[in-house]
Scaffold this motif. Structure first.
Motif, PDB file in Angstrom:
ATOM      1  N   UNK A  31       0.831  -1.194   0.000  1.00 26.54           N
ATOM      2  CA  UNK A  31       0.000   0.000   0.000  1.00 26.54           C
ATOM      3  C   UNK A  31       0.870   1.250   0.000  1.00 26.54           C
ATOM      4  N   UNK A  32       1.954   1.211   0.775  1.00 29.13           N
ATOM      5  CA  UNK A  32       2.842   2.361   0.899  1.00 29.13           C
ATOM      6  C   UNK A  32       3.700   2.516  -0.358  1.00 29.13           C
ATOM      7  N   UNK A  33       4.165   1.382  -0.850  1.00 31.92           N
ATOM      8  CA  UNK A  33       5.017   1.391  -2.025  1.00 31.92           C
ATOM      9  C   UNK A  33       4.207   1.789  -3.264  1.00 31.92           C
ATOM     10  N   UNK A  34       4.814   2.583  -4.137  1.00 30.54           N
ATOM     11  CA  UNK A  34       4.118   2.943  -5.363  1.00 30.54           C
ATOM     12  C   UNK A  34       4.261   1.830  -6.392  1.00 30.54           C
ATOM     13  N   UNK A  35       3.125   1.331  -6.878  1.00 32.33           N
ATOM     14  CA  UNK A  35       3.190   0.282  -7.891  1.00 32.33           C
ATOM     15  C   UNK A  35       3.437   0.932  -9.250  1.00 32.33           C
ATOM     16  N   UNK A  36       4.269   0.280 -10.028  1.00 30.52           N
ATOM     17  CA  UNK A  36       4.628   0.822 -11.347  1.00 30.52           C
ATOM     18  C   UNK A  36       3.407   0.862 -12.284  1.00 30.52           C
ATOM     19  N   UNK A  37       3.297   1.953 -13.013  1.00 33.09           N
ATOM     20  CA  UNK A  37       2.204   2.093 -13.979  1.00 33.09           C
ATOM     21  C   UNK A  37       2.754   2.553 -15.318  1.00 33.09           C
ATOM     22  N   UNK A  38       2.057   2.151 -16.387  1.00 29.82           N
ATOM     23  CA  UNK A  38       2.452   2.610 -17.711  1.00 29.82           C
ATOM     24  C   UNK A  38       1.244   3.148 -18.456  1.00 29.82           C
ATOM     25  N   UNK A  39       1.512   4.092 -19.347  1.00 29.43           N
ATOM     26  CA  UNK A  39       0.452   4.634 -20.197  1.00 29.43           C
ATOM     27  C   UNK A  39       0.503   3.936 -21.558  1.00 29.43           C
ATOM     28  N   UNK A  40      -0.582   3.252 -21.884  1.00 30.76           N
ATOM     29  CA  UNK A  40      -0.699   2.555 -23.172  1.00 30.76           C
ATOM     30  C   UNK A  40      -1.814   3.238 -23.954  1.00 30.76           C
ATOM     31  N   UNK A  41      -1.571   3.471 -25.234  1.00 28.40           N
ATOM     32  CA  UNK A  41      -2.594   4.136 -26.043  1.00 28.40           C
ATOM     33  C   UNK A  41      -2.723   3.438 -27.398  1.00 28.40           C
ATOM     34  N   UNK A  42      -3.948   3.070 -27.726  1.00 29.25           N
ATOM     35  CA  UNK A  42      -4.225   2.565 -29.070  1.00 29.25           C
ATOM     36  C   UNK A  42      -4.424   3.780 -29.953  1.00 29.25           C
ATOM     37  N   UNK A  43      -3.575   3.898 -30.974  1.00 29.09           N
ATOM     38  CA  UNK A  43      -3.570   5.082 -31.836  1.00 29.09           C
ATOM     39  C   UNK A  43      -4.754   5.020 -32.810  1.00 29.09           C
ATOM     40  N   UNK A  44      -5.043   6.144 -33.507  1.00 27.41           N
ATOM     41  CA  UNK A  44      -6.236   6.181 -34.364  1.00 27.41           C
ATOM     42  C   UNK A  44      -6.318   5.062 -35.404  1.00 27.41           C
ATOM     43  N   UNK A  45      -5.164   4.606 -35.918  1.00 29.11           N
ATOM     44  CA  UNK A  45      -5.205   3.501 -36.897  1.00 29.11           C
ATOM     45  C   UNK A  45      -5.668   2.197 -36.237  1.00 29.11           C
ATOM     46  N   UNK A  46      -5.276   1.976 -35.002  1.00 21.92           N
ATOM     47  CA  UNK A  46      -5.711   0.781 -34.279  1.00 21.92           C
ATOM     48  C   UNK A  46      -7.217   0.788 -34.045  1.00 21.92           C
ATOM     49  N   UNK A  47      -7.751   1.979 -33.727  1.00 19.51           N
ATOM     50  CA  UNK A  47      -9.196   2.112 -33.520  1.00 19.51           C
ATOM     51  C   UNK A  47      -9.925   1.893 -34.845  1.00 19.51           C
ATOM     52  N   UNK A  48      -9.470   2.600 -35.902  1.00 20.99           N
ATOM     53  CA  UNK A  48     -10.125   2.492 -37.214  1.00 20.99           C
ATOM     54  C   UNK A  48     -10.082   1.078 -37.771  1.00 20.99           C
ATOM     55  N   UNK A  49      -8.991   0.365 -37.487  1.00 30.68           N
ATOM     56  CA  UNK A  49      -8.844  -0.983 -38.047  1.00 30.68           C
ATOM     57  C   UNK A  49      -9.516  -2.067 -37.195  1.00 30.68           C
ATOM     58  N   UNK A  50     -10.211  -1.650 -36.153  1.00 30.04           N
ATOM     59  CA  UNK A  50     -10.955  -2.622 -35.350  1.00 30.04           C
ATOM     60  C   UNK A  50     -10.069  -3.515 -34.501  1.00 30.04           C
ATOM     61  N   UNK A  51      -8.942  -2.955 -34.029  1.00 31.50           N
ATOM     62  CA  UNK A  51      -7.983  -3.750 -33.253  1.00 31.50           C
ATOM     63  C   UNK A  51      -8.048  -3.479 -31.749  1.00 31.50           C
ATOM     64  N   UNK A  52      -9.047  -2.703 -31.318  1.00 40.18           N
ATOM     65  CA  UNK A  52      -9.114  -2.314 -29.906  1.00 40.18           C
ATOM     66  C   UNK A  52      -9.184  -3.540 -28.984  1.00 40.18           C
ATOM     67  N   UNK A  53     -10.116  -4.446 -29.274  1.00 42.93           N
ATOM     68  CA  UNK A  53     -10.283  -5.627 -28.423  1.00 42.93           C
ATOM     69  C   UNK A  53      -9.036  -6.493 -28.411  1.00 42.93           C
ATOM     70  N   UNK A  54      -8.483  -6.719 -29.589  1.00 52.07           N
ATOM     71  CA  UNK A  54      -7.265  -7.538 -29.736  1.00 52.07           C
ATOM     72  C   UNK A  54      -6.107  -6.980 -28.910  1.00 52.07           C
ATOM     73  N   UNK A  55      -5.922  -5.667 -28.965  1.00 50.61           N
ATOM     74  CA  UNK A  55      -4.776  -5.060 -28.272  1.00 50.61           C
ATOM     75  C   UNK A  55      -4.998  -5.060 -26.759  1.00 50.61           C
TER      76      UNK A  55
END
Ligand code: IDP
Ligand code: MG
Length: 160
Positions: free
Chosen positions: A8-32
């Motif tokens: 709880x005290x320790x900070x757990x590592x986090x990352x920012x992941x983003x599906x770019x517009x081509x991934x959304x347009x190509x219907x890859x959201x679920x897959x990714x």
């Protein structure tokens, strides 16, 4: 219990992941999303979002002198993106491995870019390159209160 308090005290590592517009347009959201889910990381934040120009410029500010920068900003703002925060020990480096090399032709098969893309300028997904940048980028793309506080029932089956 001690371990829980430590966690709880320790900070757990986090990352920012983003599906770019081509991934959304190509219907890859679920897959990714599925690849990060199956690996066993914890989903902390998720939204579909139309990125304004100034946010794209801030996110990629280290690249602003590069010749491809204007095209990169046009690309990232050309349609909705899927913003995600993922959490777990070692998540930053592991997510970069799941994503694969920047140039999809050089990305290994089995990685997201290796399997699903062909060009650097259309490489379907972003992942933070360090824990500090993970924190910075999650702060940029998510507002206070947009991340969920929850525990997964899977955790004891993923972490001994
Ligand atoms: P990364 O996304 O693998 O971390 P970076 O070098 O941080 O790669 O570049 C950020 C993004 O900028 C890349 O994912 C890609 O979309 C774009 N980009 C990088 N290099 C080029 C290039 O040479 N041509 C076109 N776009 C590029
Ligand atoms: Mg990068």
């Amino acid at each position: 219990l001690l371990r829980k308090i430590f966690f709880f005290v320790q900070e757990v590592e986090q990352t920012y992941i983003m599906i770019k517009p081509d991934g959304v347009q190509r219907g890859l959201v679920g897959e990714i999303i599925s690849r990060f889910e199956k690996k066993g990381f914890l989903l902390k934040g998720l939204k579909l979002f139309q990125c304004p120009k100034d946010l794209a410029q801030e996110h990629y500010k280290d690249l602003k002198e590069r010749p491809f920068f204007p095209n990169l900003i046009d690309y990232i703002t050309s349609g909705p993106v899927v913003c995600m925060a993922w959490e777990g020990d070692g998540v930053v480096a592991s997510a970069r491995k799941l994503i694969g090399a920047t140039n999809p032709l050089q990305a290994e098969p089995g990685t997201i870019r290796g399997d699903l893309a062909v060009q650097t300028g259309r490489n379907v997904v972003h992942g933070s390159d360090s824990p500090d940048n993970g924190k910075r980028e999650i702060g940029l793309w998510f507002k206070e209160g947009e991340l969920a506080q929850w525990e997964s029932v899977q955790t004891p089956w993923l972490i001994e």
